[in-house]
Design a protein around this motif. Structure first.
Motif, PDB file in Angstrom:
ATOM      1  N   GLU A  45      50.814   8.890  85.244  1.00 40.06           N
ATOM      2  CA  GLU A  45      50.340  10.303  84.599  1.00 40.06           C
ATOM      3  C   GLU A  45      49.621  11.276  86.004  1.00 40.06           C
ATOM      4  OE1 GLU A  45      47.704   9.010  81.335  1.00 40.06           O
ATOM      5  OE2 GLU A  45      49.639   8.788  80.050  1.00 40.06           O
ATOM      6  N   PHE A  46      50.084  10.848  87.066  1.00 43.57           N
ATOM      7  CA  PHE A  46      49.631  11.815  88.217  1.00 43.57           C
ATOM      8  C   PHE A  46      48.401  11.401  88.618  1.00 43.57           C
ATOM      9  CE2 PHE A  46      53.037  14.214  86.273  1.00 43.57           C
ATOM     10  CZ  PHE A  46      53.933  14.456  87.249  1.00 43.57           C
ATOM     11  N   TYR A  47      47.690  10.231  88.113  1.00 49.52           N
ATOM     12  CA  TYR A  47      46.419   9.721  88.642  1.00 49.52           C
ATOM     13  C   TYR A  47      46.845   8.727  90.160  1.00 49.52           C
ATOM     14  CZ  TYR A  47      43.898  11.243  84.678  1.00 49.52           C
ATOM     15  OH  TYR A  47      43.290  11.917  83.872  1.00 49.52           O
ATOM     16  N   TYR A  48      46.021   8.475  90.930  1.00 47.58           N
ATOM     17  CA  TYR A  48      46.046   8.104  92.318  1.00 47.58           C
ATOM     18  C   TYR A  48      46.691   6.602  92.023  1.00 47.58           C
ATOM     19  CZ  TYR A  48      43.389  11.645  94.370  1.00 47.58           C
ATOM     20  OH  TYR A  48      43.023  12.990  94.744  1.00 47.58           O
ATOM     21  N   LEU A  49      47.413   5.963  92.579  1.00 49.98           N
ATOM     22  CA  LEU A  49      47.836   4.573  92.967  1.00 49.98           C
ATOM     23  C   LEU A  49      46.772   3.834  93.738  1.00 49.98           C
ATOM     24  CD1 LEU A  49      51.707   5.030  93.299  1.00 49.98           C
ATOM     25  CD2 LEU A  49      50.767   4.737  91.360  1.00 49.98           C
ATOM     26  N   LEU A 103      57.108   5.918  95.535  1.00 52.18           N
ATOM     27  CA  LEU A 103      55.850   6.332  95.176  1.00 52.18           C
ATOM     28  C   LEU A 103      55.627   7.291  94.400  1.00 52.18           C
ATOM     29  CD1 LEU A 103      54.157   5.294  98.724  1.00 52.18           C
ATOM     30  CD2 LEU A 103      54.041   3.875  96.534  1.00 52.18           C
ATOM     31  N   ALA A 104      56.330   8.733  94.598  1.00 50.58           N
ATOM     32  CA  ALA A 104      56.362   9.436  93.664  1.00 50.58           C
ATOM     33  C   ALA A 104      56.752   9.242  92.245  1.00 50.58           C
ATOM     34  CB  ALA A 104      57.105  10.657  94.236  1.00 50.58           C
ATOM     35  N   LYS A 105      58.063   8.518  92.096  1.00 52.68           N
ATOM     36  CA  LYS A 105      58.220   8.140  90.743  1.00 52.68           C
ATOM     37  C   LYS A 105      57.091   7.261  90.175  1.00 52.68           C
ATOM     38  CE  LYS A 105      63.273   8.161  91.757  1.00 52.68           C
ATOM     39  NZ  LYS A 105      64.225   7.596  91.940  1.00 52.68           N
ATOM     40  N   THR A 165      40.702   8.557  80.350  1.00 56.96           N
ATOM     41  CA  THR A 165      40.023   9.651  80.800  1.00 56.96           C
ATOM     42  C   THR A 165      40.678  10.846  80.570  1.00 56.96           C
ATOM     43  OG1 THR A 165      38.970  10.253  82.915  1.00 56.96           O
ATOM     44  CG2 THR A 165      41.368   9.575  82.947  1.00 56.96           C
ATOM     45  N   ASP A 166      39.465  11.782  80.675  1.00 55.77           N
ATOM     46  CA  ASP A 166      39.930  13.184  80.751  1.00 55.77           C
ATOM     47  C   ASP A 166      40.157  13.939  79.464  1.00 55.77           C
ATOM     48  OD1 ASP A 166      39.328  13.860  83.589  1.00 55.77           O
ATOM     49  OD2 ASP A 166      41.471  13.143  83.918  1.00 55.77           O
ATOM     50  N   HIS A 200      41.793  11.519  70.359  1.00 53.83           N
ATOM     51  CA  HIS A 200      43.264  11.184  70.442  1.00 53.83           C
ATOM     52  C   HIS A 200      43.952  11.878  71.615  1.00 53.83           C
ATOM     53  CE1 HIS A 200      42.745   9.348  66.702  1.00 53.83           C
ATOM     54  NE2 HIS A 200      42.292  10.386  66.175  1.00 53.83           N
ATOM     55  N   ASN A 201      43.152  12.467  72.611  1.00 52.99           N
ATOM     56  CA  ASN A 201      43.634  13.310  73.372  1.00 52.99           C
ATOM     57  C   ASN A 201      43.096  12.827  74.770  1.00 52.99           C
ATOM     58  OD1 ASN A 201      45.083  15.414  74.795  1.00 52.99           O
ATOM     59  ND2 ASN A 201      43.371  16.836  74.763  1.00 52.99           N
ATOM     60  N   TYR A 202      43.656  11.533  75.138  1.00 56.27           N
ATOM     61  CA  TYR A 202      43.154  11.025  76.639  1.00 56.27           C
ATOM     62  C   TYR A 202      44.315  10.674  77.310  1.00 56.27           C
ATOM     63  CZ  TYR A 202      38.323  10.487  74.820  1.00 56.27           C
ATOM     64  OH  TYR A 202      37.189  10.587  74.268  1.00 56.27           O
ATOM     65  N   PHE A 203      44.167  10.765  78.487  1.00 57.93           N
ATOM     66  CA  PHE A 203      45.218  10.125  79.730  1.00 57.93           C
ATOM     67  C   PHE A 203      44.730   8.598  79.545  1.00 57.93           C
ATOM     68  CE2 PHE A 203      45.354  14.680  80.553  1.00 57.93           C
ATOM     69  CZ  PHE A 203      46.524  14.879  80.661  1.00 57.93           C
ATOM     70  N   SER A 204      45.755   7.822  79.951  1.00 56.62           N
ATOM     71  CA  SER A 204      45.565   6.657  80.055  1.00 56.62           C
ATOM     72  C   SER A 204      46.180   6.027  81.297  1.00 56.62           C
ATOM     73  CB  SER A 204      45.969   5.687  78.828  1.00 56.62           C
ATOM     74  OG  SER A 204      47.445   5.913  78.706  1.00 56.62           O
TER      75      SER A 204
END
Length: 100
Positions: free
Chosen positions: A45-49, A37-39, A57-58, A63-67
């Motif tokens: 991108e460290f968002y919740y599973l 689960l950690a992998k 977002t964020d 051009h600077n978004y997490f997906s």
């Protein structure tokens, strides 16, 4: 999973959505099995599973978004109805994004 996710993100890099979903089940995804689960959490991108993400977002520029993507993992087998409800939400939201 990692290669597929990289390809999807690259293909949709110019879009504000990443309508990707993955379901998996088995012992490796038990709550006491943190290694796998950690992998997977790093891949997202460290968002919740186990949460639905469609829109990027964020970011603070075009051009600077997490997906983060929708990745669902658990020990118990997924039922078709459960997966259908999640996939339907993602599909309908994606269609609204492109139509409107």
């Amino acid at each position: 999973m990692g290669k597929n996710l990289t390809g999807i993100k690259a293909m949709l890099n110019h879009e504000k959505i990443t309508p990707f979903v993955c379901f998996s089940w088995g012992y490796d995804f038990a709550s006491n099995e943190k290694t796998v689960l950690a992998k997977l959490n790093v891949l997202n991108e460290f968002y919740y599973l186990n949460k639905t993400y469609i829109f990027k977002t964020d970011g603070n520029s075009d051009h600077n978004y997490f997906s983060p993507v929708s990745m669902y993992f658990r020990e118990e087998k997924w039922e078709v109805d459960e997966m259908y409800a999640i996939m339907k939400e993602i599909a309908e939201t994606s269609l609204r994004y492109y139509i409107f």
